[in-house]
Motif scaffolding. Structure first.
Motif, mmCIF file in Angstrom:
data_model
loop_
_atom_site.group_PDB
_atom_site.id
_atom_site.type_symbol
_atom_site.label_atom_id
_atom_site.label_comp_id
_atom_site.label_asym_id
_atom_site.label_seq_id
_atom_site.Cartn_x
_atom_site.Cartn_y
_atom_site.Cartn_z
ATOM 1 N N ASN A 172 0.695 -1.201 -0.083
ATOM 2 C CA ASN A 172 -0.037 0.005 0.093
ATOM 3 C C ASN A 172 0.943 1.328 -0.066
ATOM 4 N N PRO A 175 -1.339 4.552 -1.313
ATOM 5 C CA PRO A 175 -2.370 5.120 -0.699
ATOM 6 C C PRO A 175 -1.545 5.669 0.576
ATOM 7 N N ALA A 176 -0.555 5.348 0.919
ATOM 8 C CA ALA A 176 0.135 5.901 2.235
ATOM 9 C C ALA A 176 0.641 7.400 1.756
ATOM 10 N N LEU A 178 -0.713 9.115 -0.800
ATOM 11 C CA LEU A 178 -1.860 9.794 -1.122
ATOM 12 C C LEU A 178 -2.621 10.068 -0.002
ATOM 13 N N SER A 179 -2.716 9.373 0.877
ATOM 14 C CA SER A 179 -3.392 9.791 2.038
ATOM 15 C C SER A 179 -2.634 10.939 3.116
ATOM 16 N N GLY A 180 -1.355 10.969 2.805
ATOM 17 C CA GLY A 180 -0.643 11.729 3.759
ATOM 18 C C GLY A 180 -0.106 11.323 4.966
ATOM 19 N N SER A 181 -0.371 10.057 5.076
ATOM 20 C CA SER A 181 0.263 9.101 6.373
ATOM 21 C C SER A 181 1.496 9.059 6.263
ATOM 22 N N ARG A 200 -2.284 11.751 -11.923
ATOM 23 C CA ARG A 200 -3.284 12.447 -11.286
ATOM 24 C C ARG A 200 -2.770 13.927 -11.340
#
Length: 335
Positions: A172, A175-176, A178-181, A200
C-alpha cells in the motif's frame, strides 16, 4: 564499422536466422512447454512477454509458454530452484540473496537494466533531496534490503534510521503517500507509482535509488536453474529470442502492447496502463549500442554484490560468473 551499423547488421542476421528457425520448428510440429513464474501481478513490466504471447512468437520458436502469477513475490525464484518452474522473473537483489542461501539459480537475461525502485514524494512533503528526509515518515514495503537502501541513503547525508520514521505498509505504498500518512515512499517503481501520481496531476518527485548513492543494478532479470542452464539451455535461448521479438513489437505498437497486457490482467485502468507502458517500453529496450538484448554488465553486478556484502546482506562478495551469464544472449533460434 560503426557500432550502430554493426548492431543493425546483427539484428538483420538474427531476423533471418529466426525466420528460418521458426519454419523448422513449425515443420517438426513439436513444442516444448515452459512455465514462467512472474514476479508480480500482470503489469506494464510484462509488455514484451504478453505481446509475444499475443502474437504467437513463443509458438513460432517452438515453445508453449505458461505464465504464472505468484501468490508471494518471493516465491518465483524458489520455484525455479526447486524445479517447479522453468523460468522466473525476479530482481537482481533476490538473485544475490537466493544464491547466498545456496539455491541453484542464475540470471540469464536482464529485462530492465536499471533500478526502478525509487524515492517518491509529493511537493507538499518538501523533500527536495535526501537531506530533507530528516523527521519525515517513509513508507516502505517491508523488504529487508530496501531498509538497507534507506540506511545507506541517509548515511550519505550524515543521517541515520533514527532520524526518520519507517512505516511498513506492504503493497500500500501509493495510498500511504496519497493519504498523507507518509511523506514519501521507498520501494515504488518510477514507471508505475511514479507515473500514477503524475497522471493524477500531483507533480511527484521521483528519484531512482542509483541517483541516491545505491550502486546501479538490473531491476528485473530472467532467472533459471543452474543445472538447466548447464544441461539443457536451448529452450532458454529460444525464449529470450522470442521475448526480444515481442518486446520490439511492443515498442513498435504500444497500443497493441497495452491491449495485450489489459487482456491478461484483471482490474487495470486502460488509460493509466497505456501511460505506464509508454514509460516502460524505453526501459525494456534501452539503447545499448551493439550489446545484445538482455545484456548484463559484470562490473555493475560485482559492485552491487559488494554493496550487499558490505551491508551484511550476503556472506561474501560473489563472482560475476556465479551470479549471471550472458552466454544465452541474444538467443538465436537455430536454423
Amino acid at each position: 564499422m560503426s557500432g550502430r551499423l554493426a548492431a543493425a547488421l546483427l539484428a538483420a542476421t538474427l531476423v533471418v536466422a529466426i525466420g528460418c528457425g521458426e519454419k523448422q520448428e513449425r515443420a517438426q510440429g513439436d513444442s516444448e512447454r515452459l512455465t514462467l513464474a512472474l514476479d508480480f501481478y500482470v503489469n506494464p513490466d510484462h509488455a514484451g512477454i504478453y505481446t509475444a504471447l499475443d502474437r504467437g512468437l513463443f509458438e513460432e520458436a517452438g515453445l508453449e509458454v505458461e505464465p504464472q502469477v505468484p501468490a508471494d513475490p518471493s516465491a518465483p525464484i524458489r520455484q525455479v530452484a526447486a524445479g517447479r518452474a522453468d523460468l522466473a522473473i525476479s530482481y537482481e537483489p533476490e538473485v544475490l540473496l537466493a544464491q547466498d542461501e545456496g539455491l541453484p539459480v542464475i540470471a540469464v537475461a536482464a529485462l530492465v537494466s536499471q533500478p526502478l525502485t525509487s524515492l517518491i514524494s509529493l511537493p507538499e512533503a518538501g523533500i527536495e533531496d535526501a537531506a530533507d528526509l530528516e523527521g519525515k515518515t517513509i513508507a516502505t514495503a517491508g523488504i529487508p534490503y530496501q531498509a538497507d537502501y534507506l540506511d545507506a541513503i541517509l548515511d550519505r547525508e550524515g543521517l541515520s534510521l533514527d532520524d526518520v520514521e519507517q512505516k511498513d505498509v506492504g503493497l500500500n505504498l501509493l495510498p500511504a503517500v496519497l493519504s498523507g500518512s507518509a511523506d514519501a515512499m521507498l520501494g515504488g517503481f518510477l514507471n508505475i507509482e511514479g507515473v500514477d501520481l503524475a497522471k493524477r496531476g500531483l507533480g511527484p518527485r521521483v528519484v531512482p535509488v542509483d541517483e541516491l548513492g545505491i550502486p546501479t543494478y538490473d531491476e528485473l532479470v530472467l532467472v533459471a536453474n543452474t543445472d538447466r542452464v548447464a544441461d539443457d539451455p536451448e529452450a532458454i535461448r529460444l525464449f529470450i529470442a522470442a521475448l526480444e521479438r515481442g518486446t520490439r513489437a511492443a515498442a513498435d505498437d504500444p497500443a497493441a502492447a497495452t491491449e495485450a497486457v489489459l487482456a491478461a490482467a484483471d482490474g487495470l485502468e486502460p488509460k493509466l496502463t497505456r501511460a505506464e507502458i509508454d514509460a516502460t517500453l524505453p526501459l525494456l529496450l534501452p539503447d545499448q549500442g551493439p550489446k545484445p538484448f538482455g545484456y548484463m554488465d559484470a562490473r555493475e553486478w560485482v559492485e552491487f554484490g559488494g554493496f550487499f556484502a558490505d551491508r551484511g546482506l550476503i556472506s561474501s562478495r560473489p563472482q560475476a560468473s556465479d551470479m549471471f551469464t550472458d552466454e544465452l544472449l541474444p538467443g538465436r533460434i537455430p536454423q
